[in-house]
Design a protein around this motif. Sequence first.
Motif, PDB file in Angstrom:
ATOM      1  N   GLY A 119       0.898  -1.201  -0.193  1.00  7.17           N
ATOM      2  CA  GLY A 119       0.192  -0.292   0.068  1.00  7.17           C
ATOM      3  C   GLY A 119       1.143   1.202  -0.095  1.00  7.17           C
ATOM      4  N   ASP A 120       2.304   1.387   0.139  1.00  5.25           N
ATOM      5  CA  ASP A 120       3.075   2.206   0.060  1.00  5.25           C
ATOM      6  C   ASP A 120       3.948   2.266  -1.302  1.00  5.25           C
ATOM      7  OD1 ASP A 120       2.895   3.141   2.500  1.00  5.25           O
ATOM      8  OD2 ASP A 120       4.361   1.686   3.946  1.00  5.25           O
ATOM      9  N   GLY A 121       3.897   3.593  -1.756  1.00  5.21           N
ATOM     10  CA  GLY A 121       4.818   4.666  -3.106  1.00  5.21           C
ATOM     11  C   GLY A 121       5.716   4.495  -2.484  1.00  5.21           C
ATOM     12  N   CYS A 122       6.978   3.648  -2.681  1.00  5.03           N
ATOM     13  CA  CYS A 122       8.734   4.189  -3.168  1.00  5.03           C
ATOM     14  C   CYS A 122      10.003   4.357  -4.023  1.00  5.03           C
ATOM     15  CB  CYS A 122       8.757   2.663  -1.972  1.00  5.03           C
ATOM     16  SG  CYS A 122      10.502   2.259  -1.589  1.00  5.03           S
ATOM     17  N   ARG A 123      10.571   4.699  -3.988  1.00  3.57           N
ATOM     18  CA  ARG A 123      11.455   5.274  -4.680  1.00  3.57           C
ATOM     19  C   ARG A 123      12.719   3.942  -4.472  1.00  3.57           C
ATOM     20  NH1 ARG A 123      15.357   8.803  -5.814  1.00  3.57           N
ATOM     21  NH2 ARG A 123      15.146   9.813  -3.542  1.00  3.57           N
ATOM     22  N   ARG A 124      14.079   3.452  -5.322  1.00  5.36           N
ATOM     23  CA  ARG A 124      15.126   2.916  -5.224  1.00  5.36           C
ATOM     24  C   ARG A 124      15.857   4.127  -5.983  1.00  5.36           C
ATOM     25  NH1 ARG A 124      14.186  -2.095  -6.319  1.00  5.36           N
ATOM     26  NH2 ARG A 124      14.231  -1.676  -8.547  1.00  5.36           N
ATOM     27  N   ASP A 125      17.133   4.506  -5.268  1.00  5.53           N
ATOM     28  CA  ASP A 125      18.184   5.057  -5.763  1.00  5.53           C
ATOM     29  C   ASP A 125      19.050   4.457  -6.456  1.00  5.53           C
ATOM     30  OD1 ASP A 125      19.747   4.491  -4.227  1.00  5.53           O
ATOM     31  OD2 ASP A 125      19.727   6.334  -3.014  1.00  5.53           O
ATOM     32  N   ALA A 126      19.824   5.193  -7.392  1.00  8.70           N
ATOM     33  CA  ALA A 126      21.053   4.231  -7.442  1.00  8.70           C
ATOM     34  C   ALA A 126      22.091   3.367  -6.200  1.00  8.70           C
ATOM     35  CB  ALA A 126      22.182   5.053  -9.035  1.00  8.70           C
ATOM     36  N   ASP A 127      21.658   3.534  -5.802  1.00  5.76           N
ATOM     37  CA  ASP A 127      22.457   2.952  -4.676  1.00  5.76           C
ATOM     38  C   ASP A 127      21.758   1.472  -3.888  1.00  5.76           C
ATOM     39  OD1 ASP A 127      25.470   4.276  -4.554  1.00  5.76           O
ATOM     40  OD2 ASP A 127      24.235   6.080  -3.467  1.00  5.76           O
ATOM     41  N   GLY A 128      20.858   1.065  -4.712  1.00  6.00           N
ATOM     42  CA  GLY A 128      19.430   0.973  -4.179  1.00  6.00           C
ATOM     43  C   GLY A 128      18.857   0.806  -2.731  1.00  6.00           C
ATOM     44  N   TYR A 129      18.621   2.145  -2.482  1.00  3.70           N
ATOM     45  CA  TYR A 129      18.943   2.519  -0.966  1.00  3.70           C
ATOM     46  C   TYR A 129      16.788   3.021  -1.793  1.00  3.70           C
ATOM     47  CZ  TYR A 129      22.709   3.431   2.060  1.00  3.70           C
ATOM     48  OH  TYR A 129      23.439   3.367   2.781  1.00  3.70           O
ATOM     49  N   TYR A 130      16.233   2.130  -0.639  1.00  6.27           N
ATOM     50  CA  TYR A 130      14.481   2.866  -0.602  1.00  6.27           C
ATOM     51  C   TYR A 130      14.387   3.884   0.632  1.00  6.27           C
ATOM     52  CZ  TYR A 130      14.811  -1.865  -2.616  1.00  6.27           C
ATOM     53  OH  TYR A 130      14.624  -3.069  -3.356  1.00  6.27           O
ATOM     54  N   TRP A 131      13.173   4.573  -1.107  1.00  8.07           N
ATOM     55  CA  TRP A 131      12.905   5.956  -0.163  1.00  8.07           C
ATOM     56  C   TRP A 131      11.207   6.184  -0.105  1.00  8.07           C
ATOM     57  CZ3 TRP A 131      15.639  10.326   0.925  1.00  8.07           C
ATOM     58  CH2 TRP A 131      17.238  10.316   0.117  1.00  8.07           C
ATOM     59  N   ILE A 132      10.278   5.805   1.311  1.00  8.61           N
ATOM     60  CA  ILE A 132       9.120   5.550   0.673  1.00  8.61           C
ATOM     61  C   ILE A 132       8.433   7.029   0.804  1.00  8.61           C
ATOM     62  CG2 ILE A 132       7.088   5.045   2.056  1.00  8.61           C
ATOM     63  CD1 ILE A 132       9.382   2.008   2.138  1.00  8.61           C
ATOM     64  N   THR A 133       7.177   6.873  -0.256  1.00 10.50           N
ATOM     65  CA  THR A 133       6.867   7.801  -0.873  1.00 10.50           C
ATOM     66  C   THR A 133       5.181   8.391  -0.021  1.00 10.50           C
ATOM     67  OG1 THR A 133       6.062   6.723  -2.885  1.00 10.50           O
ATOM     68  CG2 THR A 133       7.857   8.377  -2.667  1.00 10.50           C
ATOM     69  N   GLY A 134       5.255   7.130   0.973  1.00 12.65           N
ATOM     70  CA  GLY A 134       3.798   7.189   1.641  1.00 12.65           C
ATOM     71  C   GLY A 134       3.040   7.035   0.804  1.00 12.65           C
ATOM     72  N   ARG A 135       1.849   6.555   1.352  1.00 15.36           N
ATOM     73  CA  ARG A 135       0.360   5.676   1.164  1.00 15.36           C
ATOM     74  C   ARG A 135       0.133   5.977  -0.419  1.00 15.36           C
ATOM     75  NH1 ARG A 135      -0.281   0.979   4.091  1.00 15.36           N
ATOM     76  NH2 ARG A 135      -2.178   1.234   3.048  1.00 15.36           N
ATOM     77  N   VAL A 136      -0.361   4.765  -1.236  1.00 20.89           N
ATOM     78  CA  VAL A 136      -1.002   5.024  -2.610  1.00 20.89           C
ATOM     79  C   VAL A 136      -2.372   4.584  -2.466  1.00 20.89           C
ATOM     80  CG1 VAL A 136       1.274   4.567  -4.091  1.00 20.89           C
ATOM     81  CG2 VAL A 136       0.223   2.846  -2.827  1.00 20.89           C
ATOM     82  N   ASP A 137      -3.327   4.451  -1.176  1.00 18.50           N
ATOM     83  CA  ASP A 137      -4.118   3.886  -1.506  1.00 18.50           C
ATOM     84  C   ASP A 137      -4.904   5.261  -0.419  1.00 18.50           C
ATOM     85  OD1 ASP A 137      -2.692   4.004   0.941  1.00 18.50           O
ATOM     86  OD2 ASP A 137      -3.965   1.371   1.069  1.00 18.50           O
ATOM     87  N   ASP A 138      -5.740   4.910  -0.413  1.00 23.20           N
ATOM     88  CA  ASP A 138      -6.683   5.468   0.447  1.00 23.20           C
ATOM     89  C   ASP A 138      -6.626   5.460   2.210  1.00 23.20           C
ATOM     90  OD1 ASP A 138      -8.304   7.277  -1.827  1.00 23.20           O
ATOM     91  OD2 ASP A 138      -9.842   5.249  -2.148  1.00 23.20           O
ATOM     92  N   VAL A 139      -5.532   5.334   2.154  1.00 18.51           N
ATOM     93  CA  VAL A 139      -5.451   5.870   3.807  1.00 18.51           C
ATOM     94  C   VAL A 139      -4.175   6.852   4.315  1.00 18.51           C
ATOM     95  CG1 VAL A 139      -3.578   4.787   5.261  1.00 18.51           C
ATOM     96  CG2 VAL A 139      -4.920   3.348   4.376  1.00 18.51           C
ATOM     97  N   ILE A 140      -4.660   7.516   4.853  1.00 20.12           N
ATOM     98  CA  ILE A 140      -4.050   8.856   5.266  1.00 20.12           C
ATOM     99  C   ILE A 140      -2.685   8.279   6.823  1.00 20.12           C
ATOM    100  CG2 ILE A 140      -5.361  10.892   4.294  1.00 20.12           C
ATOM    101  CD1 ILE A 140      -6.631  11.175   5.993  1.00 20.12           C
TER     102      ILE A 140
END
Length: 647
Positions: free
Chosen positions: A497-518
């Motif tokens: 249910g979370d959005g996420c970015r992965r950078d060139a070092d393989g690190y994860y950056w959670i961007t927040g919920r992608v569903d109707d949860v706040i």
Amino acid sequence: MSETIYDVPAAWAEKAWVTDAQYKEMYAASIKDPDTFWGEHGRRIDWFKPYAKVRNVSYKPGEVSIKWYEDGTTNVAYNCVDRHLATRANQTAIIWEGDDPAESRTITYGQLHAEVCKFANVLKAHGVRKGDRVTIYLPMIPEAAYAMLACARIGAIHSVVFGGFSPDSLSNRIEDADSRVVITADEGLRGGRAVPLKKNVDAADDKVKGGIGAVIVVRRTGGHVTMKPGRDFWYHEEAEKVSGHCPPAEMQAEDPLFILYTSGSTGKPKGVLHSTAGYLVYAAITHQYVFDYHDGDIYWCTADVGWVTGHSYILYGPLANGATTLMFEGIPTYPTISRFWEVIDKHKVNTFYTAPTAIRSLMGAGEEPVKKTSRASLRLLGSVGEPINPEAWEWYHRVVGEGRCPVVDTWWQTETGGILITPLPGATRLKPGSATRPFFGIRPEIVDTEGKVLEGACEGNLVIADSWPGQMRTVYGDHKRFEETYFATYPNKYFTGDGCRRDADGYYWITGRVDDVINVSGHRMGTAEVESALVAHPAVSEAAVVGYPHDIKGQGIYAYVTLMTGESPSEDLRKELVAHVRREIGPIASPDLIQFSPGLPKTRSGKIMRRILRKIAEDEHGALGDTSTLADPAVVDDLVANRQNRR
Ligand code: PRX
């Protein structure tokens, strides 16, 4: 996005359980051969009957089934208490710090054992048996720990309900879990104010079908309560009647340990069910490595036991490891804004684990309230519950930790049981705002909306490709909902249910919920729940709720409300609606902004276009996108003109 990098301090690389090279080696091994990895780590807890089978998992649509160590038997309370008695009977298990700084006490493992046995026998005397559900609605007092461990000891399933929830929310949870016994206190105490817990239970009982069988009441404040004969019992009186001897029940690894309700994007909160052995193994191993726990450390997690963080990282993980865990009854700003730091000095806390919302609110008061304390004992800082913005991270690191304490930004969920993506302090170079890398055995993937697995640096939705022992097993009483919520969007994968970015070092950056949860101050809130509370008010005809960026809370609650014909918008009605939602759900669900709107943007088939409502709430109405599919595009102009979030 900040890209500052903090290297692992030399002293940490030397003393920590794992260095970067060891992390890489152990991680690779855990993914290549999970059976061997988890087979070995399963032995970090004690077993009555050892397991031969490590995992038995299927994520297949229609037959999702998750089992770990299934042929072994054990007991969680035995592992958290009894097995430490030989070496730690006189060691402090729990440091309890009261709301009032003059009140604190320590509980040794020996005392904890005696208290848990007593509590377990009181439950038994009230007819609680293996498999029964017990609802715990307590403040942050040691009895909360005793009650949870007492349930585990006799094989009852606890369902802890956060003390900030209203009688309505409490009654729904009691009913859904079909629990006959409720444990509460006369009152809670937070920031000098009494919370009427027993009164709330009385009100909840009126709404529970068939009523509550027995209410065990712990005396905390001595405030006046009404005791209903035959239903209500004072804990201290019951405890006098029972023996102090209570052998731990032999539990199957997959027997349920607890239910914890959490909000989803639709419908009522779900009863997340965790089971015995896998959960405990996972809580223990993560507590050891993520907080680099060593014997003698004083460890403090500021969560409430009403949330999963309190379950896994105040209670079960630390106690399974024989740690000293601090339990705090109060709030960060009482009696002064320095309270957290004063408690750290008072108890010589080494590891401190809190939420970004607390950091952001304390940051607002400047550095002086922090700097007037020593914090010399601190070695490690942790963050949990929501994305931490780099500014708050930097402040936490520089001001609270004086630049010497690594910050572990731990990403996980009620459903995951324990931490899944996180730095390890002796191994991981830190990037403020990134939860960094997966824990052992965890296979995160980023997928696009079609489910295509993205490679390298990318952004999309976060899924976990395979199971881990701490994973939830089902939604209590509704396995179909479990499959549909977590395994249907991307077949054969667990969807977070979370959005996420992965950078060139393989690190994860959670961007927040992608569903109707706040995520409000680190607490999950389903927009549907707030909407249904709003429409339950007689003046409201329709409501739509979305999140918007909030400086302290992370996200605030923005409600669009359409009134019944004949009702007119007013400040008084706005206040009344806020009070109404607080009554229905609890203060954490209070709308921050209410916009009265004559209409809501809908497609021709009647579906509310939340994307548009979100943009308006975010004050990004320049980027509304295509509104031509709306049934009545003029509605949008009115919404924009009257938006509440003016910067
Ligand atoms: O969106 C993620 C956010 O909190 C959600 C889980 O909420 P809950 O089940 O209440 O558990 C909170 C405590 C584990 C996640 O789906 N979240 C949690 N931790 C982080 C986070 N978002 C970003 N960074 C984190 N460290």
